[in-house]
Motif scaffolding. Sequence first.
Motif, short mmCIF file in Angstrom:
data_model
loop_
_atom_site.label_atom_id
_atom_site.label_comp_id
_atom_site.label_asym_id
_atom_site.label_seq_id
_atom_site.Cartn_x
_atom_site.Cartn_y
_atom_site.Cartn_z
N ASN A 171 3.35 7.31 -32.26
CA ASN A 171 3.13 8.10 -31.28
C ASN A 171 2.83 7.81 -29.78
OD1 ASN A 171 3.41 10.80 -32.99
ND2 ASN A 171 1.52 9.53 -33.95
N TYR A 172 2.28 6.66 -29.48
CA TYR A 172 1.89 6.43 -28.00
C TYR A 172 2.43 5.02 -27.55
CZ TYR A 172 -1.25 10.23 -27.85
OH TYR A 172 -2.10 11.14 -27.91
N LEU A 173 3.20 4.20 -28.40
CA LEU A 173 3.57 2.87 -27.88
C LEU A 173 4.59 2.94 -26.76
CD1 LEU A 173 2.57 0.10 -28.44
CD2 LEU A 173 4.44 -0.20 -30.21
N GLU A 174 5.47 3.93 -27.05
CA GLU A 174 6.68 4.13 -25.92
C GLU A 174 6.20 4.68 -24.84
OE1 GLU A 174 10.01 3.70 -26.09
OE2 GLU A 174 9.31 2.45 -27.67
N ARG A 175 5.17 5.58 -25.05
CA ARG A 175 4.61 6.34 -23.73
C ARG A 175 3.92 5.35 -22.98
NH1 ARG A 175 1.12 11.70 -25.27
NH2 ARG A 175 2.27 11.40 -27.34
N GLU A 176 3.07 4.50 -23.50
CA GLU A 176 2.40 3.44 -22.94
C GLU A 176 3.30 2.67 -21.90
OE1 GLU A 176 -0.27 0.65 -25.60
OE2 GLU A 176 0.98 -1.03 -24.38
N LYS A 177 4.52 2.32 -22.23
CA LYS A 177 5.32 1.66 -21.09
C LYS A 177 5.56 2.48 -19.99
CE LYS A 177 7.47 -1.47 -24.67
NZ LYS A 177 7.84 -0.78 -25.97
N LEU A 178 5.80 3.89 -20.43
CA LEU A 178 6.14 4.69 -19.36
C LEU A 178 5.10 5.04 -18.36
CD1 LEU A 178 8.24 7.82 -20.88
CD2 LEU A 178 9.16 5.57 -19.52
N HIS A 179 3.91 4.83 -18.91
CA HIS A 179 2.60 5.16 -18.11
C HIS A 179 2.17 3.99 -17.13
CE1 HIS A 179 -1.20 6.62 -16.83
NE2 HIS A 179 -0.86 7.86 -17.23
N ARG A 180 2.96 2.76 -17.66
CA ARG A 180 2.20 1.63 -16.88
C ARG A 180 2.53 1.42 -15.19
NH1 ARG A 180 4.05 -3.04 -20.52
NH2 ARG A 180 2.24 -2.09 -21.96
N TYR A 181 1.71 1.15 -14.44
CA TYR A 181 1.90 1.21 -13.15
C TYR A 181 2.55 -0.22 -12.74
CZ TYR A 181 -0.45 5.13 -11.70
OH TYR A 181 -0.57 6.43 -11.60
N ALA A 240 0.71 -1.21 0.06
CA ALA A 240 0.06 0.01 0.15
C ALA A 240 0.91 1.11 -0.23
CB ALA A 240 -0.81 -0.18 1.42
N ILE A 241 0.65 2.18 -1.02
CA ILE A 241 1.38 3.46 -0.92
C ILE A 241 0.54 4.65 -0.49
CG2 ILE A 241 2.70 5.20 -2.39
CD1 ILE A 241 3.13 2.49 -3.87
N ASP A 242 0.78 5.06 0.97
CA ASP A 242 -0.06 6.11 1.37
C ASP A 242 0.32 7.59 0.71
OD1 ASP A 242 -2.07 7.05 2.87
OD2 ASP A 242 -0.99 7.21 4.78
N GLU A 243 -0.83 8.37 0.42
CA GLU A 243 -0.65 9.87 0.17
C GLU A 243 0.31 9.51 -1.21
OE1 GLU A 243 -1.85 12.32 1.74
OE2 GLU A 243 -2.48 11.35 3.60
N GLN A 244 -0.23 8.63 -2.06
CA GLN A 244 0.58 8.26 -3.50
C GLN A 244 1.06 9.37 -4.08
OE1 GLN A 244 -0.59 8.25 -6.76
NE2 GLN A 244 -2.34 9.57 -6.22
N HIS A 245 0.29 10.48 -4.16
CA HIS A 245 0.73 11.60 -4.89
C HIS A 245 2.07 12.27 -4.49
CE1 HIS A 245 -1.40 13.47 -1.64
NE2 HIS A 245 -0.63 14.75 -1.99
N ARG A 246 2.78 11.90 -3.19
CA ARG A 246 3.82 12.58 -2.93
C ARG A 246 5.14 11.71 -3.34
NH1 ARG A 246 4.10 16.74 1.49
NH2 ARG A 246 1.79 17.47 1.26
N PHE A 247 4.61 10.76 -4.17
CA PHE A 247 5.69 9.79 -4.61
C PHE A 247 5.71 10.06 -6.18
CE2 PHE A 247 4.57 7.65 -0.75
CZ PHE A 247 6.00 7.34 -0.28
N GLY A 248 6.82 9.98 -6.75
CA GLY A 248 7.01 9.98 -8.21
C GLY A 248 6.35 8.73 -9.00
N VAL A 249 6.27 8.87 -10.29
CA VAL A 249 5.74 7.87 -10.88
C VAL A 249 6.36 6.58 -10.71
CG1 VAL A 249 5.11 6.94 -13.12
CG2 VAL A 249 4.72 9.22 -12.54
N LYS A 250 7.82 6.71 -10.86
CA LYS A 250 8.90 5.57 -11.04
C LYS A 250 8.76 5.04 -9.35
CE LYS A 250 12.05 5.99 -14.52
NZ LYS A 250 12.67 7.37 -14.73
N GLN A 251 8.85 5.91 -8.60
CA GLN A 251 8.71 5.41 -7.14
C GLN A 251 7.60 4.40 -6.66
OE1 GLN A 251 9.07 9.01 -5.19
NE2 GLN A 251 11.23 8.56 -4.44
N ARG A 252 6.51 4.92 -7.41
CA ARG A 252 5.34 4.04 -7.21
C ARG A 252 5.29 2.83 -7.82
NH1 ARG A 252 2.03 9.03 -8.62
NH2 ARG A 252 1.96 8.41 -10.33
N ALA A 253 5.65 2.75 -8.86
CA ALA A 253 5.83 1.74 -9.81
C ALA A 253 6.95 0.58 -9.17
CB ALA A 253 6.29 1.79 -11.13
#
Length: 692
Positions: free
Chosen positions: A682-692, A391-404
Amino acid sequence: MNHLNGDVKFLKGVGDWRAKNLKKLDIEKIEDIIEHFPRNYINRKTGMKIRELEAGVHSSIVGVINHIEKRKTSNNNDQLNVYISDGVSEIICTWFRFNKWTLEQLQIGKEIWVSGMITQYKSSLQIIHPDMEILEDATEEHEFWKTRNYLPIYPLTAKISIKLLRNLVYNVFSLYVSEIEDNLPQKIMKKYNFLPRKIALQKIHFPTTLDNLETYKAQFIYEEFFFQQLMLARNHELNMTQPIGRKFQFKKTYTSKLKKNLPYNLTSAQNRVLREIVSDMNSDYQMNRLLQGDVGSGKTIVTLFAILLAIENNTQAALMAPTEILAEQHFKTISALLINEKISIALLKGGNYKGKKALKEQIANGEIDIIIGTHALIQKDVSFKNIGFVAIDEQHRFGVKQRAFLSQKNNFPDVLYLSATPIPRSLAMTVFGDLEVSIIDELPPNRKPIKTFWRSAGKINLVYQEVKKQLLKGQQIYIVCPLISESEKIDLLSAETLFEELDKNIFKEFHIALLHGKMKNKEKDTIMAAFKSKKIDILISTTVIEVGIDIPNASVMIIEHSERFGLSQLHQLRGRVGRGSSEAFCYLISYPPVSREAKERLSTMVKTNDGFEIAEKDLEIRGPGDFFGTIQSGMPRYKHANILRDQDILKMARKDAFEIVKEDYNFIKPENKELKKFYERNYLEREKLHRY
Ligand code: ADP
Ligand code: MG
């Protein structure tokens, strides 16, 4: 090969230097030029005369600059007045903020187009901060433009002239118009009556009338949302169809006992979200769920049930919090609730301290069941034997990579992201569009709404008198200050100064302590513990207490310099009180000058306690970019769309995109071939970055 994908620097008349400047306008490829839309148009034929203008009406006129006046306002700010005449009458255009570039452009004798809200200033008409365009000699402009009734005005930067941009637009269309393809499936084009892309684009750049422009633009807004939603839909689908997660059995050992021993009943909202979470955990897919609930809605206890479900299934569970104070608090709360169980719980903090190495070994060999901690949990040298739930509390305090990071550990643990910042639906759909969302939309019973007052600093003594009554009843108080100590640069009340004053004078009969982020952790812990056990009556603190602190007996909060805080932050701060059953109060103290926006924020706080309402208002005041700047990284950037304005289009695009992905994840069907091409580019690369 499609020329439109080429680098803009290869266009005639561009080159490296101009390409660099075009990049500031987000123009990198040739195709970016055709989607660089006019922000306005000059009507050359049927322009209005100045004497026909009416105050209160948004209008445009063309005239000649007669006179320019730079002066100081009464509070010593710069003001620029430009007098524009159409030969008969005059209008004043006024700027209070302007840069060198504006000054350079504005020269007496130049023909100028201005547009904006007409206001009346004494006996003159005036436009403040008009949209403007110098209509200088059009000789270098392509013949084509000279024949048009409507001349587009494009967003520009200092080094890119309107002439250059118009000529680029004209060139790109005349050379490559046949290469402009549709990106959307025909089915969707038909459904919404969209024009072929190449036609809609020309209607926007080269209009013969300004009617229907919004309709033509809507299809580009749709397109932008649609592809972004396709990306989210694909990530979502991947989560839901790849059985890579854990399948937990419902054993009801620890969970049932906790339910029985709790001093309160779960609210029905807590029960509902718990069912949603448990059903994810019982499936063999990885859970990726966002748990939203306003401050004080009771997310911690829901999380604990999920933790126990994982423990019952002989895996480890982790809870990560953004600050040490909060991690500590979770550790204490959870330890207390599980005191009679044979479950080992540990707190992992940052930095080096005695016993940390041994603790990490115990985590790695599985001796510890529940690991609670800060960012320390996602350091490389921390490994888990068998982590099943995170569980990641106050998740917005972490960066995308940290959450993942934790979600990739071991065999892909189930992950719950907790958020106390209510996120307006439109934003949730874009930024968390690939997560499942659970919402606790109910506060525990007996909570009285926090009574909020906005007081100017001059009335602070009255506030202290009111607060004293609460102190005498045994209630505790937070006072929040934006600064720790006096600063030479800014003249704000500091926590230290306030402490001195209250401790020696106003509240000398009470116990007062000071807490701030620069203190040693040990010191902070001691003070928080003393406050929790009521040894301290008044806690003066910086915003370190903003996140998650839960001390039910504290029922009054004073926020100093409240005019300096954002709306969501004020709401989070206020959420520290009103957690017990006694009446709670919040005093927002403001110091002049209080800007119009600050007034709006403060009166919103006085008006409502509802986190969602506050978030919507915050979004409205600040706009999506800023709102998300502080809440969430990974906010998508849009060329045409505006999340607030275009919510309806967003909903349609989202629905369509999710349907298509459900039927044809890999876009194999012939009807999806246009979309596939555009998506892959345009989106395939971004898709991987956005994956949780
Ligand atoms: P948040 O959602 O802001 O993290 P917490 O989990 O800290 O909220 O809970 C806030 C307070 O409410 C805690 O003191 C907790 O014990 C209490 N609480 C949680 N659920 C209930 C409930 N169903 N009834 C009464 N009190 C509750
Ligand atoms: Mg919390």
